[in-house]
Motif scaffolding. Sequence first.
Motif, short mmCIF file in Angstrom:
data_model
loop_
_atom_site.label_atom_id
_atom_site.label_comp_id
_atom_site.label_asym_id
_atom_site.label_seq_id
_atom_site.Cartn_x
_atom_site.Cartn_y
_atom_site.Cartn_z
N ASN A 18 0.70 -1.23 -0.12
CA ASN A 18 0.19 -0.01 0.28
C ASN A 18 0.96 1.33 -0.14
OD1 ASN A 18 -2.25 -1.49 0.00
ND2 ASN A 18 -2.47 -1.54 2.17
N TYR A 20 3.89 1.47 -1.30
CA TYR A 20 4.45 1.68 -2.62
C TYR A 20 3.55 2.19 -3.68
CZ TYR A 20 8.23 -1.89 -0.98
OH TYR A 20 8.97 -2.49 -0.17
N ASN A 21 2.44 1.94 -3.55
CA ASN A 21 1.32 2.37 -4.48
C ASN A 21 1.10 3.84 -4.41
OD1 ASN A 21 0.78 0.00 -5.51
ND2 ASN A 21 -0.71 -0.53 -4.12
N LYS A 23 3.23 5.98 -5.38
CA LYS A 23 3.54 6.53 -6.70
C LYS A 23 4.78 7.60 -6.35
CE LYS A 23 1.11 3.69 -8.62
NZ LYS A 23 1.29 2.36 -9.25
N ASP A 27 9.15 4.88 -4.90
CA ASP A 27 8.28 3.90 -5.04
C ASP A 27 8.55 3.15 -6.53
OD1 ASP A 27 7.30 4.44 -2.55
OD2 ASP A 27 5.66 5.48 -3.40
#
Length: 313
Positions: A18, A20-21, A23, A27
């Motif tokens: 989550n 890493y998402n 952006k 990431d």
Amino acid sequence: MNDVQYKEVEDIVSLLMNDYNKKRFIDSMTIFHQPDHDKVVEICHKLLRIFFPGFYRDEVYKIFNMRHTLSALIEDVMYNMQKQVGIALRNDQKYADASEEEVRGQAKVITMQFFERIPEMRTYIDTDVQATYDGDPAASGKDEIVLSYPGLLAVTIYRMAHVLFELKVPLIPRMMTEYAHSQTGIDINPGARIGKYFMIDHGTGIVIGATTEIGDHVKVYQGVTLGALSTSAGQKLHGVKRHPTIEDYVTIYSGASVLGGKTVIGNHSIIGSNVFVTSSIKPNSRVTIQNRNVDGSGDDQCAGQDGSWFSTK
């Protein structure tokens, strides 16, 4: 792994996925667009064997014929350098949309150009060894310099990296010089331009900035900074001449800072320890901090060779 441990690990994995998402730059998952740090370091080590064939050895190569040994070593380094250069080129906008064939082709051209310049690099390095031997009475021989002096190691890797920098290879030149930095404490940006007969004595803490220009027969001691006056403008200064020019036959002693892109240290000058120079110095100058005399007597005072006194506290 029991059920409790498995669940705990899965919870952490979900937490990080989550994260890493979001952006952000950190990431990025494009791991195959970045050169392999370990491979770049390995290339440095193998190039040292090519540059100094009698001093660095590899037990992997069992062939005793020099020509055959060199052939195997060069083939190895060429293959790995071409691969890493190809990966690095993807970070240049010029090659962002290029085909794999085009990138591989350019990486091969760059690798060949690098190897063709090895005799030129070795000519410079030979003068660096000579300058270090001539300038250091503690050196018992040139073999000691090649095998143990951090200054020569840092300068040798810099000279490799500088050629790749001139060939416009992204990332890898800085990775090479930062590896040397981590091993020696000497930070030479690959963009700096350094002439022949360059000597670094002791070396720890030396910083040489990206747009520094250094002439021939220059000697630099530990703790010297050849830097910028200010970097507050950040990326607006990228590519701007912001580091000094050091002309021929200059000696810069320990702890000195020479700053600014317009600062020129004239030939045959001496910059003393711990001075702070931000403007140009005429040729044949001597820049020092005036010694402070300390008068006193007692058990905590010692006499210098010139009859002056200094405190032992």
